[in-house]
Design a protein around this motif. Structure first.
Motif, PDB file in Angstrom:
ATOM      1  N   ALA A   8       0.820  -1.204   0.000  1.00 54.09           N
ATOM      2  CA  ALA A   8       0.000   0.000   0.000  1.00 54.09           C
ATOM      3  C   ALA A   8       0.858   1.260   0.000  1.00 54.09           C
ATOM      4  CB  ALA A   8      -0.933   0.002   1.203  1.00 54.09           C
ATOM      5  N   SER A   9       2.011   1.189   0.647  1.00 56.66           N
ATOM      6  CA  SER A   9       2.869   2.368   0.694  1.00 56.66           C
ATOM      7  C   SER A   9       3.580   2.611  -0.634  1.00 56.66           C
ATOM      8  CB  SER A   9       3.905   2.217   1.807  1.00 56.66           C
ATOM      9  OG  SER A   9       4.835   1.212   1.483  1.00 56.66           O
ATOM     10  N   GLN A  10       3.580   1.624  -1.517  1.00 58.05           N
ATOM     11  CA  GLN A  10       4.264   1.752  -2.803  1.00 58.05           C
ATOM     12  C   GLN A  10       3.318   2.076  -3.952  1.00 58.05           C
ATOM     13  OE1 GLN A  10       7.594   1.673  -3.023  1.00 58.05           O
ATOM     14  NE2 GLN A  10       7.592   1.434  -0.820  1.00 58.05           N
ATOM     15  N   VAL A  11       2.033   2.316  -3.683  1.00 58.00           N
ATOM     16  CA  VAL A  11       1.062   2.599  -4.735  1.00 58.00           C
ATOM     17  C   VAL A  11       1.323   3.996  -5.285  1.00 58.00           C
ATOM     18  CG1 VAL A  11      -1.398   2.912  -5.230  1.00 58.00           C
ATOM     19  CG2 VAL A  11      -0.653   1.064  -3.754  1.00 58.00           C
ATOM     20  N   ALA A  12       1.269   4.108  -6.581  1.00 57.28           N
ATOM     21  CA  ALA A  12       1.570   5.378  -7.242  1.00 57.28           C
ATOM     22  C   ALA A  12       0.490   6.416  -7.000  1.00 57.28           C
ATOM     23  CB  ALA A  12       1.729   5.139  -8.741  1.00 57.28           C
ATOM     24  N   TYR A  13       0.903   7.668  -6.979  1.00 55.05           N
ATOM     25  CA  TYR A  13       0.015   8.826  -6.872  1.00 55.05           C
ATOM     26  C   TYR A  13      -0.902   8.739  -5.655  1.00 55.05           C
ATOM     27  CZ  TYR A  13       1.750   9.047 -11.601  1.00 55.05           C
ATOM     28  OH  TYR A  13       2.568   9.041 -12.699  1.00 55.05           O
ATOM     29  N   GLY A  14      -0.401   8.200  -4.559  1.00 51.21           N
ATOM     30  CA  GLY A  14      -1.165   8.129  -3.317  1.00 51.21           C
ATOM     31  C   GLY A  14      -2.382   7.232  -3.397  1.00 51.21           C
ATOM     32  N   GLY A  15      -2.451   6.380  -4.390  1.00 44.59           N
ATOM     33  CA  GLY A  15      -3.571   5.453  -4.522  1.00 44.59           C
ATOM     34  C   GLY A  15      -4.794   6.067  -5.175  1.00 44.59           C
ATOM     35  N   THR A  16      -4.684   7.268  -5.681  1.00 42.20           N
ATOM     36  CA  THR A  16      -5.842   7.916  -6.291  1.00 42.20           C
ATOM     37  C   THR A  16      -6.322   7.142  -7.518  1.00 42.20           C
ATOM     38  OG1 THR A  16      -6.726   9.962  -7.214  1.00 42.20           O
ATOM     39  CG2 THR A  16      -4.452   9.451  -7.763  1.00 42.20           C
ATOM     40  N   THR A  17      -7.638   7.152  -7.710  1.00 44.68           N
ATOM     41  CA  THR A  17      -8.216   6.534  -8.904  1.00 44.68           C
ATOM     42  C   THR A  17      -8.794   7.621  -9.808  1.00 44.68           C
ATOM     43  OG1 THR A  17     -10.276   6.126  -7.696  1.00 44.68           O
ATOM     44  CG2 THR A  17      -8.693   4.302  -7.845  1.00 44.68           C
ATOM     45  N   ASP A  18      -8.294   8.827  -9.673  1.00 46.94           N
ATOM     46  CA  ASP A  18      -8.701   9.927 -10.536  1.00 46.94           C
ATOM     47  C   ASP A  18      -7.928   9.799 -11.842  1.00 46.94           C
ATOM     48  OD1 ASP A  18      -9.661  12.295 -11.608  1.00 46.94           O
ATOM     49  OD2 ASP A  18      -8.207  13.543 -10.523  1.00 46.94           O
ATOM     50  N   GLY A  19      -8.617   9.400 -12.903  1.00 48.07           N
ATOM     51  CA  GLY A  19      -7.976   9.164 -14.188  1.00 48.07           C
ATOM     52  C   GLY A  19      -7.300  10.404 -14.748  1.00 48.07           C
ATOM     53  N   LYS A  20      -7.877  11.571 -14.502  1.00 52.44           N
ATOM     54  CA  LYS A  20      -7.303  12.812 -15.014  1.00 52.44           C
ATOM     55  C   LYS A  20      -5.933  13.075 -14.382  1.00 52.44           C
ATOM     56  CE  LYS A  20      -8.227  17.713 -15.594  1.00 52.44           C
ATOM     57  NZ  LYS A  20      -9.151  18.815 -15.361  1.00 52.44           N
ATOM     58  N   THR A  21      -5.806  12.829 -13.082  1.00 50.39           N
ATOM     59  CA  THR A  21      -4.530  13.045 -12.384  1.00 50.39           C
ATOM     60  C   THR A  21      -3.459  12.106 -12.908  1.00 50.39           C
ATOM     61  OG1 THR A  21      -5.714  13.721 -10.399  1.00 50.39           O
ATOM     62  CG2 THR A  21      -3.422  13.041 -10.121  1.00 50.39           C
ATOM     63  N   ILE A  22      -3.800  10.837 -13.033  1.00 50.01           N
ATOM     64  CA  ILE A  22      -2.823   9.850 -13.513  1.00 50.01           C
ATOM     65  C   ILE A  22      -2.452  10.147 -14.959  1.00 50.01           C
ATOM     66  CG2 ILE A  22      -2.412   7.401 -13.961  1.00 50.01           C
ATOM     67  CD1 ILE A  22      -4.336   6.859 -11.574  1.00 50.01           C
ATOM     68  N   PHE A  23      -3.438  10.481 -15.793  1.00 52.63           N
ATOM     69  CA  PHE A  23      -3.159  10.817 -17.187  1.00 52.63           C
ATOM     70  C   PHE A  23      -2.218  12.019 -17.267  1.00 52.63           C
ATOM     71  CE2 PHE A  23      -3.880  13.165 -21.091  1.00 52.63           C
ATOM     72  CZ  PHE A  23      -3.742  12.176 -22.044  1.00 52.63           C
TER      73      PHE A  23
END
Length: 172
Positions: free
Chosen positions: A81-96
């Protein structure tokens, strides 16, 4: 040959023989010293050996083993859980915006752009589920390569799915 020439050759031969004997003696003495000196082991080499022979797993048996296994699973889940990218967010716009925009905005490497001719055409031909599957596991096509999880293995499958769904919604 004269007498003093023979005398010189005799002395010269004795000097050469003496030097050869000294050289041989020094070689044998150095060999003996090298055998008696204790060399300290290289710590890096010792660590490599320990890493090679370390066990790859653990065995859990009985009630004590079940408790140890549960603790190990909790620790592994916390570490993951501590290694999940972008704080674990599932906001597609942020990851994109942080990862995918480099290729999908410019079309680099054959990446489909966020328009009806790019992502929209792929959705119509393959469906969203197939695009999500290819985005998670990676895909090599005739026009380029899509690395698994966009090249960021710390992304979860849910994050990749949310990003693909966001991209599809933007392509309409």
């Amino acid at each position: 040959m004269r007498n003093y020439d023979l005398e010189f050759l005799k002395h010269f031969s004795m000097v050469i023989a003496f030097l050869a004997a000294v050289t041989l003696g020094l070689i044998l003495f150095a060999h003996h010293l090298n055998g008696t000196v204790q060399h300290a082991p290289d710590p890096a080499a010792k660590q490599r050996v320990l890493d090679r022979i370390a066990p790859t797993g653990e065995v859990y048996a009985g009630a004590t083993g079940a408790a140890a296994q549960a603790d190990a699973l909790k620790a592994a889940a916390a570490a993951a859980a501590s290694q999940v990218a972008y704080g674990g967010t599932t906001d597609g716009k942020t990851i994109f915006g942080n990862l995918c925009t480099g290729c999908h905005t410019s079309g680099a490497g054959g990446a489909p752009k966020l328009d009806a001719a790019g992502i929209g055409a792929r959705v119509a031909a393959q469906g969203v589920d197939e695009l999500v599957k290819k985005a998670i596991s990676g895909f090599t096509g005739s026009t380029g390569v899509m690395p698994a999880k966009g090249g960021n293995p710390a992304l979860t499958d849910e994050q990749v799915k949310a990003t693909v769904e966001w991209m599809v919604s933007q392509s309409k």
